[in-house]
Write an enzyme that holds these catalytic residues in place. Sequence first.
Site, PDB file in Angstrom:
ATOM      1  N   SER A 149       0.806  -1.230   0.000  1.00 23.10           N
ATOM      2  CA  SER A 149       0.000   0.000   0.000  1.00 23.10           C
ATOM      3  C   SER A 149       0.837   1.277   0.000  1.00 23.10           C
ATOM      4  O   SER A 149       0.666   2.156   0.861  1.00 23.10           O
ATOM      5  CB  SER A 149      -0.931  -0.007   1.205  1.00 23.10           C
TER       6      SER A 149
ATOM      7  N   ARG B 115       8.013   6.239  -3.542  1.00 21.00           N
ATOM      8  CA  ARG B 115       8.331   6.894  -2.260  1.00 21.00           C
ATOM      9  C   ARG B 115       7.491   6.277  -1.146  1.00 21.00           C
ATOM     10  O   ARG B 115       6.481   5.621  -1.400  1.00 21.00           O
ATOM     11  CB  ARG B 115       8.082   8.392  -2.348  1.00 21.00           C
TER      12      ARG B 115
ATOM     13  N   ASP C 164      -3.485  -1.450  -2.533  1.00 27.08           N
ATOM     14  CA  ASP C 164      -4.691  -1.815  -1.772  1.00 27.08           C
ATOM     15  C   ASP C 164      -5.977  -1.274  -2.396  1.00 27.08           C
ATOM     16  O   ASP C 164      -7.031  -1.916  -2.334  1.00 27.08           O
ATOM     17  CB  ASP C 164      -4.576  -1.405  -0.295  1.00 27.08           C
TER      18      ASP C 164
HETATM   19  C1  GLC Z   1      -0.990   5.944   0.722  1.00 28.54           C
HETATM   20  C2  GLC Z   1      -0.240   5.167  -0.345  1.00 28.54           C
HETATM   21  C3  GLC Z   1      -1.201   4.479  -1.284  1.00 28.54           C
HETATM   22  C4  GLC Z   1      -2.198   3.656  -0.499  1.00 28.54           C
HETATM   23  C5  GLC Z   1      -2.920   4.532   0.517  1.00 28.54           C
HETATM   24  C6  GLC Z   1      -3.948   3.763   1.346  1.00 28.54           C
HETATM   25  O1  GLC Z   1      -1.613   7.020   0.143  1.00 28.54           O
HETATM   26  O2  GLC Z   1       0.598   6.022  -1.090  1.00 28.54           O
HETATM   27  O3  GLC Z   1      -0.510   3.668  -2.196  1.00 28.54           O
HETATM   28  O4  GLC Z   1      -3.119   3.082  -1.388  1.00 28.54           O
HETATM   29  O5  GLC Z   1      -1.961   5.110   1.377  1.00 28.54           O
HETATM   30  O6  GLC Z   1      -3.381   2.739   2.051  1.00 28.54           O
END
Ligand code: GLC
Length: 551
Positions: free
Chosen positions: A155, A170, A208
């Site tokens: 995520s 990042r 996710d």
């Molecule tokens: C952050 C991450 C993203 C993820 C989100 C929810 O924004 O960058 O990739 O989907 O958190 O978990």
Amino acid sequence: MSPVTNDHQTGLLAQAQRIADEFNLGPEDVQRVTSHFVRQMRDGLVNHRAWQLPSFVRSVPTGAEKGTFLAVDLGGSNCRICLVHLRGDSTFTVTQSSHRVPAGVMVCQSYKPLFDFMAGKIADFLAENSAAYTKDYDSIHEQRATPYRLGFTFSFTCDQTSLASGTLIRWDKGWDIPEAVGRDPCVMLQEAIDKLGLPVLVTVLANDSVGTLLTRSYTAGSSTLAAVIFGTGTNAAYVEKLSNIKRPGTAKGGAGQIMVINTEWGCLDDNMEVLPRTVYDDYLDMESTDPGSQMFEKRISGMYLGELLRLVLVQLVQGGAFEMIIDKESPLFQRQGIDSSFLSELATAGSKDYSESLVLVESQLSAKGVTINDVRAIQLLSAAIVRRAARLAGASLAAIIIQSGRLEPLSAQLKCPDARIAEREASETTDTPISSIQRFRQKLSLLWHRFIKMFARLNRSKSSSGGILPQYSRHDESNPEKSIIDIGADGSLFELYPTFEDDMRGALQEVQEIGPAGERRVRIGLAKDGSGVGAALMAQAAFEMEKRGEQ
Ligand code: GLC
């Protein structure tokens, strides 16, 4: 404890109201955010940006998918190991173990401790659970020697290069592992798995939000448009026409073909052109591990809302505004000391009977002598922070709905903001007198904004007079209207905060291109913990492709 309002406490409520007003997001602000996000989404579809990331998922599940797959779901705070059994009838079973990720591996120079931690948890899980599934798994995967196929939900922002690979752009949500940036999460996980000699093959990489979209589509048995996450972080994925995706390196597609896009909306408007800001937002950003990044997420997600409330309360405490006495060791004086679940619990406890809220404030803030007005002030501020978050969430969901084109029959009459601006500019720079249709459109636009202003005034007076929040229409299941826009949602803020969905819908209604009629078509369904099952669905799709010799 004193139920009597004295001058000191009247002052507290007035101060709290003033701060709460700073978090107010009016209808025009909502429209501005939506229009800006639509522009940025379109830009991200044609240019290489850190948002609008192609997922390489080219179809959404129908509910008929079958199989047993492993999934690792690495979220903002937890890591879950799941064995997912897709039954092929829109239902599934999951056996899972969930683990809090130790703080020392979240912020660390090397990537190895994190991936070793996950591989260790997979080993423990297989030792405990594989026997129950071996028979089923072997019948599907044909031979015992075949390794377990694992879908990896990661995520964080990754530039995906195929279904099974990508590079980490990042970290966010307080994580910082510099050595992992620029590397492929699947390769790092496989390396750790191989060190332990486990019979597991990492076959797909999923964000996710993408996983949640696939799960919602599988369970709802309908063609889901998008999924939204309001957990530790926030993000959304949606179904885009392949022909609209013109980023360098993305395959061209014919009519009717689609690809799921990971919007990474948490980083939209990092330049702060339209997002609201208060001194508390600025301070929170300055103190974060990634200043200047994820500015939208920092106003919306669970990781930050508790911290925003904490910063406001610290200021009031330091100014001597409260009656209650707060212990020096209170979490109020520690960074990230207030969890966003406190905001949900305060809202759920409500205001009819303050006894529950008083106990909550006493225990969470290590406070003594808490008065009803202390509680009222905290509830007022907490509600204002979450309401702004929910309305921003509505504004961004509106942008997805507009970009998806699902509203087309309706929006064909009400052109998108870009088109309206272009049209106005054209009418200003040409000598041709504006047509009666243009005049009619301008009138319509003016009327619409007057209506929105009136609605906002009504809204404000309602919430300040008695804390009554407006009830927005939810989707009516008995409505025979066929054109439902199905959205999956996950995250504790959405699930547990009592008015989050209503406030989000309120903002959706205020967006000109959506309006009350468009909002009624939106059905939002919970896809709890959908990200793990989604990774299994992706692993299933990759397995089918492999069997057909497509990979
Ligand atoms: C952050 C991450 C993203 C993820 C989100 C929810 O924004 O960058 O990739 O989907 O958190 O978990």
